[in-house]
Motif scaffolding. Structure first.
Motif, PDB file in Angstrom:
ATOM      1  N   ALA A  48       8.235  16.131  24.609  1.00 51.31           N
ATOM      2  CA  ALA A  48       7.195  17.140  24.377  1.00 51.31           C
ATOM      3  C   ALA A  48       6.293  16.742  23.210  1.00 51.31           C
ATOM      4  O   ALA A  48       5.073  16.952  23.261  1.00 51.31           O
ATOM      5  N   ASN A  49       6.872  16.150  22.172  1.00 47.52           N
ATOM      6  CA  ASN A  49       6.058  15.676  21.042  1.00 47.52           C
ATOM      7  C   ASN A  49       5.073  14.604  21.486  1.00 47.52           C
ATOM      8  O   ASN A  49       3.889  14.634  21.126  1.00 47.52           O
ATOM      9  N   GLY A  94      13.903  16.108  26.479  1.00 46.19           N
ATOM     10  CA  GLY A  94      12.672  16.551  27.118  1.00 46.19           C
ATOM     11  C   GLY A  94      11.895  17.570  26.310  1.00 46.19           C
ATOM     12  O   GLY A  94      10.693  17.398  26.056  1.00 46.19           O
ATOM     13  N   ASN A  95      12.601  18.637  25.855  1.00 45.30           N
ATOM     14  CA  ASN A  95      11.872  19.749  25.224  1.00 45.30           C
ATOM     15  C   ASN A  95      11.453  19.472  23.785  1.00 45.30           C
ATOM     16  O   ASN A  95      10.733  20.260  23.190  1.00 45.30           O
ATOM     17  N   LYS A  96      11.903  18.353  23.225  1.00 44.36           N
ATOM     18  CA  LYS A  96      11.511  18.040  21.850  1.00 44.36           C
ATOM     19  C   LYS A  96      10.837  16.667  21.753  1.00 44.36           C
ATOM     20  O   LYS A  96       9.668  16.569  21.368  1.00 44.36           O
ATOM     21  N   TYR A 133       3.951  14.128  24.407  1.00 50.29           N
ATOM     22  CA  TYR A 133       2.998  14.716  25.347  1.00 50.29           C
ATOM     23  C   TYR A 133       1.896  15.483  24.619  1.00 50.29           C
ATOM     24  O   TYR A 133       0.727  15.447  25.029  1.00 50.29           O
ATOM     25  N   LYS A 134       2.256  16.144  23.522  1.00 51.09           N
ATOM     26  CA  LYS A 134       1.312  17.046  22.854  1.00 51.09           C
ATOM     27  C   LYS A 134       0.625  16.438  21.642  1.00 51.09           C
ATOM     28  O   LYS A 134      -0.504  16.810  21.308  1.00 51.09           O
ATOM     29  N   ALA A 144      18.258  18.342  27.510  1.00 51.04           N
ATOM     30  CA  ALA A 144      18.064  19.135  26.282  1.00 51.04           C
ATOM     31  C   ALA A 144      16.883  18.606  25.465  1.00 51.04           C
ATOM     32  O   ALA A 144      15.770  18.505  25.968  1.00 51.04           O
ATOM     33  N   GLU A 145      17.141  18.245  24.191  1.00 55.93           N
ATOM     34  CA  GLU A 145      16.073  17.828  23.270  1.00 55.93           C
ATOM     35  C   GLU A 145      15.323  16.588  23.739  1.00 55.93           C
ATOM     36  O   GLU A 145      14.204  16.336  23.309  1.00 55.93           O
TER      37      GLU A 145
END
Length: 368
Positions: free
Chosen positions: A45-46, A40-42, A48-49, A37-38
């Motif tokens: 991801a932060n 990876g996608n939160k 990474y970006k 869940a969060e």
């Protein structure tokens, strides 16, 4: 000769056995990794970006608090390839769990001193029903294990003028990784008043700073409307029924046995709640009677007993108010269940009545 070697190395042997159980529980995750869940996608991801500072101080205002270990895990995982990143995050989530076992086995504690009870506590933390897959090996829910670790740290036996910087770092990380540890602030305060060591003083100062910071974030999240609307709500009778089912019953009987009672045998939750209240009243009445009859046992353990009761009640209230919607199972039930199980274990250690001691040991073994 062999017995002597095993006896001398029993802590190391137990630690190795615990590692084997951890691997047996999740071989795929520990060999291949996965984001949950969060995680990876939160948080990943932060990292990474965005920049390091953005990712390090990132606050998910829909949750309302800083989750520092999830931020750190995302940043470190981002150093590696995308294929290895989930695996790195999972191993970082393992860190607080291994520290818990290290503190139980190797640190002098007011909570537990004998090896057989250290063994039992390790097994309860690793195998009892509160350690659900939802909180297992993911950085987002590492806050639960950091809270358990902080609870163990507060009961360390500290020298008057010595300072353990690892303990200070643990309190700092735990306090900034969720609000659960912040709820333990009164225990840290009374520990300092009781023992007046330099370590307890600095532990308290750090946790006060963390608690104030997290409180400001929660209030800001709520007032700004960013906080998830299902959080910070009123408590009704259905939520209390759900709590009784997921915490005191599941903590000792587990998911399968509990579902067998309620679904196969058609137990009524209202009657189960009434029975639980009567049974709890009976246990409390017996404990009051026992400790009045044996005041020395209570007085010598009063701080620990009061701390366990406080941690259980305060964390239960926090989960009842802060859990999402009408549900306090899974990750929300983990810490109240831990404190309840640990309270049962501590009472099993100090109470001398054979029948009550046998009953407590029985429900602890059922939990495992």
């Amino acid at each position: 000769m062999i017995y002597q070697i095993i006896n001398n190395r029993k802590k190391e042997i137990l630690f190795f056995v615990l590692l084997l159980i951890i691997f047996y529980r999740s071989p795929y995750i520990l060999l291949h990794g996965r984001f949950m869940a969060e995680e990876g996608n939160k948080y990943f991801a932060n990292a990474y970006k965005y920049s390091f500072f953005y990712s390090f101080f990132f606050v998910d205002f829909s949750s309302g608090y800083l989750n520092l270990w999830a931020n750190i895990s995302g940043i470190i995982a981002n150093i590696f390839t995308l294929k290895l990143a989930p695996l790195i995050s999972n191993y970082l989530a393992l860190v607080p769990k291994l520290l818990i076992f290290y503190f139980i086995l190797y640190k002098d504690s007011y909570l537990i001193d004998k090896f057989q009870y250290k063994l039992l506590l390790c097994l309860l933390i690793l195998l009892s029903p509160f350690n659900v897959p939802e909180i297992w090996l993911n950085s987002v829910n590492s806050q639960i294990f950091f809270c358990i670790l902080s609870f163990l740290v507060v009961f360390n036996k500290n020298e008057k003028k010595d300072i353990n910087y690892l303990n200070l770092l643990i309190i700092l990380l735990a306090g900034f990784t969720g609000v659960y540890t912040c709820v333990l602030l009164p225990i840290f305060f009374f520990k300092y008043l009781k023992f007046k060591t330099l370590q307890d003083k600095y532990n308290l100062i750090i946790l006060i700073f963390c608690t104030i910071s997290q409180f400001i974030l929660v209030v800001f999240s709520k007032l700004s409307g960013a906080l998830f609307e299902g959080k910070l709500h009123a408590v009704d009778i259905n939520l209390i029924y759900n709590y009784v089912y997921n915490v005191p019953i599941k903590a000792f009987f587990g998911r399968n046995l509990t579902q067998f009672f309620f679904h196969t045998l058609n137990f009524n939750i209202k009657y189960a709640f009434i029975f639980f209240c009567i049974f709890s009243l009976f246990i409390l009445t017996y404990l009051i009677y026992y400790f009045k009859k044996n005041p020395n046992i209570f007085n010598s353990n009063k701080f620990i007993i009061n701390s366990l009761f406080y941690a259980f009640i305060s964390t239960s209230l926090l989960t009842l108010i802060g859990a999402t919607h009408e549900y306090v199972g899974g990750r929300y039930a983990a810490l109240p269940s831990f404190y309840l199980i640990t309270l049962a274990l501590f009472l099993a250690i100090i109470v001398n009545n054979f029948n009550f001691k046998l009953f407590l040991h029985l429900i602890l073994f059922i939990s495992i």
